[in-house]
Every structure is written in structure tokens, then in C-alpha cells.
Design an enzyme around this catalytic site. Structure first.
Site, PDB file in Angstrom:
ATOM      1  N   ASP A  22       1.411   0.555  -7.556  1.00  0.00           N
ATOM      2  CA  ASP A  22       2.595   1.380  -7.804  1.00  0.00           C
ATOM      3  C   ASP A  22       3.442   0.729  -8.898  1.00  0.00           C
ATOM      4  O   ASP A  22       4.206  -0.204  -8.633  1.00  0.00           O
ATOM      5  CB  ASP A  22       3.368   1.504  -6.484  1.00  0.00           C
ATOM      6  CG  ASP A  22       4.573   2.418  -6.576  1.00  0.00           C
ATOM      7  OD1 ASP A  22       5.093   2.612  -7.688  1.00  0.00           O
ATOM      8  OD2 ASP A  22       5.010   2.916  -5.526  1.00  0.00           O
TER       9      ASP A  22
ATOM     10  N   HIS B   1       0.225  -4.506 -34.977  1.00  0.00           N
ATOM     11  CA  HIS B   1       0.253  -3.123 -34.490  1.00  0.00           C
ATOM     12  C   HIS B   1      -0.355  -2.157 -35.507  1.00  0.00           C
ATOM     13  O   HIS B   1      -0.915  -1.139 -35.139  1.00  0.00           O
ATOM     14  CB  HIS B   1       1.711  -2.688 -34.292  1.00  0.00           C
ATOM     15  CG  HIS B   1       2.152  -2.708 -32.865  1.00  0.00           C
ATOM     16  ND1 HIS B   1       1.615  -1.871 -31.933  1.00  0.00           N
ATOM     17  CD2 HIS B   1       3.078  -3.447 -32.216  1.00  0.00           C
ATOM     18  CE1 HIS B   1       2.194  -2.095 -30.773  1.00  0.00           C
ATOM     19  NE2 HIS B   1       3.079  -3.058 -30.914  1.00  0.00           N
TER      20      HIS B   1
ATOM     21  N   GLU C 119      -1.005   1.800 -25.127  1.00  0.00           N
ATOM     22  CA  GLU C 119      -0.377   1.100 -26.251  1.00  0.00           C
ATOM     23  C   GLU C 119      -1.359   0.164 -26.948  1.00  0.00           C
ATOM     24  O   GLU C 119      -1.929  -0.735 -26.308  1.00  0.00           O
ATOM     25  CB  GLU C 119       0.857   0.326 -25.774  1.00  0.00           C
ATOM     26  CG  GLU C 119       1.626  -0.264 -26.948  1.00  0.00           C
ATOM     27  CD  GLU C 119       3.023  -0.776 -26.596  1.00  0.00           C
ATOM     28  OE1 GLU C 119       3.540  -0.426 -25.524  1.00  0.00           O
ATOM     29  OE2 GLU C 119       3.566  -1.522 -27.407  1.00  0.00           O
TER      30      GLU C 119
ATOM     31  N   LYS D  43      10.362  -5.802 -21.404  1.00  0.00           N
ATOM     32  CA  LYS D  43       9.466  -4.650 -21.607  1.00  0.00           C
ATOM     33  C   LYS D  43       8.104  -5.162 -22.095  1.00  0.00           C
ATOM     34  O   LYS D  43       7.057  -4.673 -21.679  1.00  0.00           O
ATOM     35  CB  LYS D  43      10.076  -3.666 -22.611  1.00  0.00           C
ATOM     36  CG  LYS D  43       9.343  -2.338 -22.739  1.00  0.00           C
ATOM     37  CD  LYS D  43       8.181  -2.360 -23.708  1.00  0.00           C
ATOM     38  CE  LYS D  43       7.479  -1.008 -23.799  1.00  0.00           C
ATOM     39  NZ  LYS D  43       6.311  -1.041 -24.688  1.00  0.00           N
TER      40      LYS D  43
HETATM   41  P1  NAD Z   1      -1.141   1.883   3.445  1.00  0.00           P
HETATM   42  O1  NAD Z   1      -0.297   2.323   4.575  1.00  0.00           O
HETATM   43  O2  NAD Z   1      -2.087   2.844   2.840  1.00  0.00           O
HETATM   44  O3  NAD Z   1      -1.981   0.582   3.844  1.00  0.00           O
HETATM   45  C1  NAD Z   1      -1.433  -0.512   4.522  1.00  0.00           C
HETATM   46  C2  NAD Z   1      -2.068  -0.610   5.874  1.00  0.00           C
HETATM   47  O4  NAD Z   1      -3.425  -1.022   5.756  1.00  0.00           O
HETATM   48  C3  NAD Z   1      -1.424  -1.676   6.730  1.00  0.00           C
HETATM   49  O5  NAD Z   1      -0.277  -1.166   7.352  1.00  0.00           O
HETATM   50  C4  NAD Z   1      -2.532  -2.052   7.695  1.00  0.00           C
HETATM   51  O6  NAD Z   1      -2.478  -1.246   8.854  1.00  0.00           O
HETATM   52  C5  NAD Z   1      -3.809  -1.701   6.943  1.00  0.00           C
HETATM   53  N1  NAD Z   1      -4.589  -2.904   6.523  1.00  0.00           N
HETATM   54  C6  NAD Z   1      -5.942  -3.034   6.606  1.00  0.00           C
HETATM   55  N2  NAD Z   1      -6.338  -4.230   6.148  1.00  0.00           N
HETATM   56  C7  NAD Z   1      -5.234  -4.885   5.752  1.00  0.00           C
HETATM   57  C8  NAD Z   1      -4.995  -6.168   5.170  1.00  0.00           C
HETATM   58  N3  NAD Z   1      -5.990  -7.030   4.890  1.00  0.00           N
HETATM   59  N4  NAD Z   1      -3.735  -6.505   4.853  1.00  0.00           N
HETATM   60  C9  NAD Z   1      -2.716  -5.655   5.098  1.00  0.00           C
HETATM   61  N5  NAD Z   1      -2.869  -4.437   5.672  1.00  0.00           N
HETATM   62  C10 NAD Z   1      -4.124  -4.044   5.994  1.00  0.00           C
HETATM   63  O7  NAD Z   1      -0.275   1.335   2.220  1.00  0.00           O
HETATM   64  P2  NAD Z   1       1.020   0.433   2.087  1.00  0.00           P
HETATM   65  O8  NAD Z   1       0.600  -0.778   1.322  1.00  0.00           O
HETATM   66  O9  NAD Z   1       1.767   0.227   3.363  1.00  0.00           O
HETATM   67  O10 NAD Z   1       1.932   1.361   1.142  1.00  0.00           O
HETATM   68  C11 NAD Z   1       1.656   1.478  -0.220  1.00  0.00           C
HETATM   69  C12 NAD Z   1       1.903   2.892  -0.710  1.00  0.00           C
HETATM   70  O11 NAD Z   1       3.239   3.294  -0.390  1.00  0.00           O
HETATM   71  C13 NAD Z   1       1.792   2.962  -2.198  1.00  0.00           C
HETATM   72  O12 NAD Z   1       0.943   4.051  -2.521  1.00  0.00           O
HETATM   73  C14 NAD Z   1       3.228   3.252  -2.668  1.00  0.00           C
HETATM   74  O13 NAD Z   1       3.233   4.014  -3.852  1.00  0.00           O
HETATM   75  C15 NAD Z   1       3.786   3.996  -1.511  1.00  0.00           C
HETATM   76  N6  NAD Z   1       5.247   4.039  -1.307  1.00  0.00           N
HETATM   77  C16 NAD Z   1       6.113   3.259  -2.018  1.00  0.00           C
HETATM   78  C17 NAD Z   1       7.494   3.310  -1.766  1.00  0.00           C
HETATM   79  C18 NAD Z   1       8.419   2.402  -2.521  1.00  0.00           C
HETATM   80  O14 NAD Z   1       7.962   1.563  -3.297  1.00  0.00           O
HETATM   81  N7  NAD Z   1       9.719   2.486  -2.341  1.00  0.00           N
HETATM   82  C19 NAD Z   1       7.982   4.168  -0.787  1.00  0.00           C
HETATM   83  C20 NAD Z   1       7.072   4.952  -0.079  1.00  0.00           C
HETATM   84  C21 NAD Z   1       5.702   4.875  -0.329  1.00  0.00           C
END
Ligand code: NAD
Length: 421
Positions: free
Chosen positions: A278, A376, A84, A262
Site C-alpha cells: 500500500d 533524465h 519515471e 520525493k
Molecule cells: P490481511 O487481513 O489480508 O492479512 C493479515 C492477516 O493474515 C493476519 O491478520 C493474519 O491472520 C494472517 N496471517 C497469515 N500468516 C501471517 C503471518 N506470517 N504474519 C502475519 N499475519 C499472517 O491484511 P492486513 O495486512 O491486515 O491489511 C493490509 C491491507 O489493508 C492492505 O491491502 C491495505 O491497503 C489495507 N488497508 C489499509 C488501511 C490504512 O493504511 N489506513 C486501512 C484499511 C485497509
């Protein structure tokens, strides 16, 4: 280049060539040659093929940077990926005005996410709920056993809450697992824990577990940003009053609040996408938070300070991560995080909230004064000129003529091309 290397206030940045801008950012954010090359690269197909299914190619968006941001006393240059026009310029302009009174100040809660586990088919709902709370320590331990890495960073499951809900199917229990996800967005981490707790919850309650998944209403992960916009700089007391009149409609009317919010998300999503976060999760959380008191309303609020300046505040949940998820895999997302120079997910959330407020101020300011179309229109006119078949040398001339005539239309662009060729 004469500017102070760590000031994000850079005059005439938009007038520089793309090469000069990239060179500036390379110096500002101390990028390597290899990282700098990423600006003009596309996502490797092998990486894309691992990220999603049935891959054919990749899909690009323009990536720019918002300038002038000072947040909690620190200068930031903020990458924004958006299709945009005017969004990046608007953020940068608002941040420049906010700098007069010191820029943005922010605060945020711990990065606490909520996982939900839904239990049905219990005869003694109250007894089942009590039993869950009586075994809180064991449940938290089992959850934390799933993610030793998260626990080692000071995160992990911290609390359990039980809610009894009425439904057309009868009463059900929804158990909330509260997890400190530190620098992660946290969905995978929380979902893994919820799935692990499910059998134990069934055993404790005699019920049947159905859903076990993160809630995107991340209302324990709240970020606030605030800025003062100088009365004189924005045109005087009558402009502040006009702004407040416009803003008030977003408070009372969901039809306006949807568009107002928005505009906030124009800024927020652009940074969320650039950092590989996300955006659906952020959007879902923001809009349901805007309706938390029963009526959908503005995510921002505005008032006058004692000197008549306009004060803006924003408050919303922001489940952003700097580790894990797609942001860890996508090379440009990693690059964008380096450009911002963030050290924690909380810092990223504070930057994102500040951009949301800046964007909102810019939009309402334009709407309260000259209207949004003026800003715009010049970029829009250029796009229309391209669509009409203008060559590189013709684009500016055709666009200028359409803006002058106040007729920015495809057929008019075609006519001007014919007339001038
Ligand atoms: P992930 O599992 O890839 O990473 C998180 C993991 O990284 C932690 O569990 C931990 O083990 C590790 N880690 C290493 N260093 C860390 C630090 N400094 N702090 C925290 N953790 C650390 O990702 P996530 O963040 O658990 O999940 C994000 C993904 O899930 C996104 O891609 C999202 O799109 C997707 N997702 C979203 C939904 C939803 O929003 N409803 C549902 C399912 C999946």
C-alpha cells in the site's frame, strides 16, 4: 552467462534484450516456466474485478529490476514498478558504489502497528483513562481473540497506551492498541481488533467511541539503512563537500526537503508497488515521520567518515507486508516477492529502506555535480520522439539529435522527423 549466479552485480544488463534479461532473472531467482510467463502477462480481469469496483480493465506500469544491491552481506535483485525514467538506473548505480564498502547495513524494530480508538463525552476523563489501563490484560485478550492466526505466528496485541487530548470539542481520550503484525502490513488485522474493543471501552469509560482505525504514523515500526559511498569513486573530497552542501538544504528547508524526500520515495514506492504493498500508507507514514520534530525535514542524513568517505543513513516507518492485502492476490506482486527472495516483512522493509537511500544518494549526487537533467534527458528525449510520431527505427536518431542540440521539445522532434524523412 558467466556471472556468479548469486551476485546481483551484472555487467551490461541494460544492453541485453528483454528476453535475455528475463532468462537471467529466471535463473537467479529460480522461477518456474509459469512464473516466467507472468512478466509479459496482464492481470486477469476476474482478479481485477474482485479487487476493486466498477472494473473496466487494468492499468500497466513498466517493471524493471535494480541490480548491484548487497544488503547485510546478501545479494538482492529488486523489482521496481515505475513510470519515471532513470529511477531504476540511479538505484542500481548507487548500489554499485555502495558495494565498494560492503553495501547496505540495516536494522529494524519489531513490526508494531498502532490502532486508535477515540472516546468522547466523558465527565471524568482522568478516571476513565485509569479504568482503561486497569483493564489492559482483558483488553489485550479480547484483541488477540480476534486473530488466532496472527497470535500463532508470535504476533498479536502487545500493549495499550492512553492519551488525553484537548480539542475544540473538549477533552477526548485516544487509546492506542499496539499490535505486532509479523509479516502482514496489518491494517485489516488492527482495524478488526479496534472495532472489537470499542464496546468494552465504552463500558469501561461511560464514553462514546467514534473513530476506531489504524494510524499510518507507524512510528513503532522503524527501519534504518546505512551505506558508505567511496570518496574517490564519486569524484574526490570536493564532490563529498558539494554533496553535503546540497543535502544540508534539505535539513533546514521544507521546500527542498519535500523534493529530497520525493526522490527517496521514487525508489521506495517502486518496490512497494511491485510487491503489491500500500503505497499511500507508506507515503503518509514517511512524510509525517519527516515532520516528527515540528519541522518537515530530510528522511536521510549524511556525514563524512574519518577517511573522508560519504556516509548515508535513512530512517523511516515502513508498514510493508508479505502476506495478506493485494500483494497476496496479484500474481506479479507474488512473483516480485519471489525475485527479491524475502522471507519476512522485516527483510522486505530493510530492502525497501536500502533502495530509498540508494535513490536519494543518486539524486543528490547528480544534483551536486552534473545536474539531474543530463541523466533524465536521453530517455525523456526518446519519449518525446515517440510522442512526435517517430517510428521504431527513427526514435534513437531523433532523440540523439535533440540531446545534442539541447532542445528536447515536441515541436523540434516533429521538425527533425520532417527533415529526415
Ligand atoms: P490481511 O487481513 O489480508 O492479512 C493479515 C492477516 O493474515 C493476519 O491478520 C493474519 O491472520 C494472517 N496471517 C497469515 N500468516 C501471517 C503471518 N506470517 N504474519 C502475519 N499475519 C499472517 O491484511 P492486513 O495486512 O491486515 O491489511 C493490509 C491491507 O489493508 C492492505 O491491502 C491495505 O491497503 C489495507 N488497508 C489499509 C488501511 C490504512 O493504511 N489506513 C486501512 C484499511 C485497509
Amino acid at each position: 552467462m558467466v556471472e556468479d549466479k548469486k551476485s546481483s552485480q551484472i555487467s551490461g544488463f541494460y544492453k541485453k534484450s528483454i528476453k535475455e534479461r528475463v532468462e537471467f532473472i529466471k535463473n537467479f531467482s529460480e522461477l518456474t516456466d509459469e512464473e516466467t510467463k507472468l512478466f509479459s502477462s496482464i492481470l486477469d480481469l476476474e482478479i481485477a474485478d474482485r479487487m476493486v469496483e466498477n472494473v473496466l480493465g487494468t492499468f500497466d506500469l513498466p517493471l524493471g529490476v535494480a541490480l548491484n544491491f548487497k544488503i547485510n552481506g546478501k545479494d538482492y535483485i529488486i523489482p521496481m514498478a515505475t513510470e519515471e525514467s532513470s529511477v531504476i538506473a540511479a538505484s542500481s548505480n548507487a548500489a554499485k558504489i555502495a558495494r565498494i564498502h560492503g553495501g547496505f547495513t540495516t536494522e529494524c524494530t519489531d513490526p508494531l502497528m498502532i490502532g486508535q480508538m477515540q472516546l468522547l463525552h466523558m465527565d471524568d476523563i482522568a478516571g476513565a483513562a485509569q479504568n482503561i489501563m486497569g483493564h489492559k490484560a482483558e483488553l489485550l485478550k479480547l484483541a488477540n481473540d480476534q486473530d488466532k492466526v496472527l497470535v500463532s505466528f508470535g504476533g498479536g496485541a502487545k500493549d495499550i497506551e492512553v492519551r488525553i487530548l484537548d480539542s475544540p470539542l473538549g477533552k477526548m481520550i485516544v487509546t492506542h492498541l499496539i499490535v505486532d503484525v509479523r509479516d502482514a502490513m496489518g491494517a485489516n488485522a488492527v482495524n478488526t481488533m479496534c472495532e472489537a474493543l470499542a464496546p468494552m471501552l465504552e463500558e469501561l469509560t461511560g464514553g462514546k467511541i467514534r473513530l476506531k482505525i489504524l494510524s499510518n504514523l507507524a512510528d513503532k515500526r522503524i527501519v534504518k539503512a546505512k551505506a558508505v559511498f567511496d570518496k574517490e569513486k564519486i569524484g574526490g573530497a570536493h564532490v563529498v563537500d558539494a554533496f553535503l552542501e546540497s543535502y544540508t538544504l534539505a535539513v533546514i528547508d521544507p521546500y527542498r526537503a519535500a523534493t529530497h524526500n520525493k526522490g527517496i520515495m521514487n525508489g521506495i514506492d517502486s518496490v512497494i508497488i511491485a510487491t503489491g504493498n500500500d503505497f499511500r500508507a507508506i507515503e503518509a507514514g514517511a512524510h509525517v515521520y519527516a515532520a516528527r520534530n515540528g519541522q518537515y525535514t530530510s528522511l536521510s542524513s549524511y556525514y563524512k567518515d574519518k577517511n573522508g568517505n560519504l556516509v548515508g543513513e535513512i530512517e523511516l516507518p515502513l508498514a510493508v507486508g508479505i502476506v495478506g492485502g493485494a500483494g497476496n492476490i496479484h500474481p506479479k506482486a507474488r512473483l516480485c516477492k519471489k525475485i527479491i527472495g524475502i522471507k519476512t516483512a522485516q527483510e522486505l522493509a530493510e530492502v525497501v529502506a536500502s533502495v530509498g537511500l540508494a535513490q536519494n544518494f543518486a539524486a543528490v549526487f547528480a544534483l551536486s555535480t552534473v545536474g539531474i537533467q543530463k541523466g533524465h534527458m536521453s530517455l525523456h528525449a526518446k519519449n518525446i520522439a515517440v510522442m512526435a510520431g517517430a517510428t521504431k527505427d527513427e526514435i534513437d536518431k531523433i532523440a540523439d539529435q535533440m540531446v545534442k542540440e539541447g532542445k528536447i521539445k515536441l515541436d523540434r522532434a516533429k521538425e527533425i522527423i520532417e527533415e529526415t524523412r
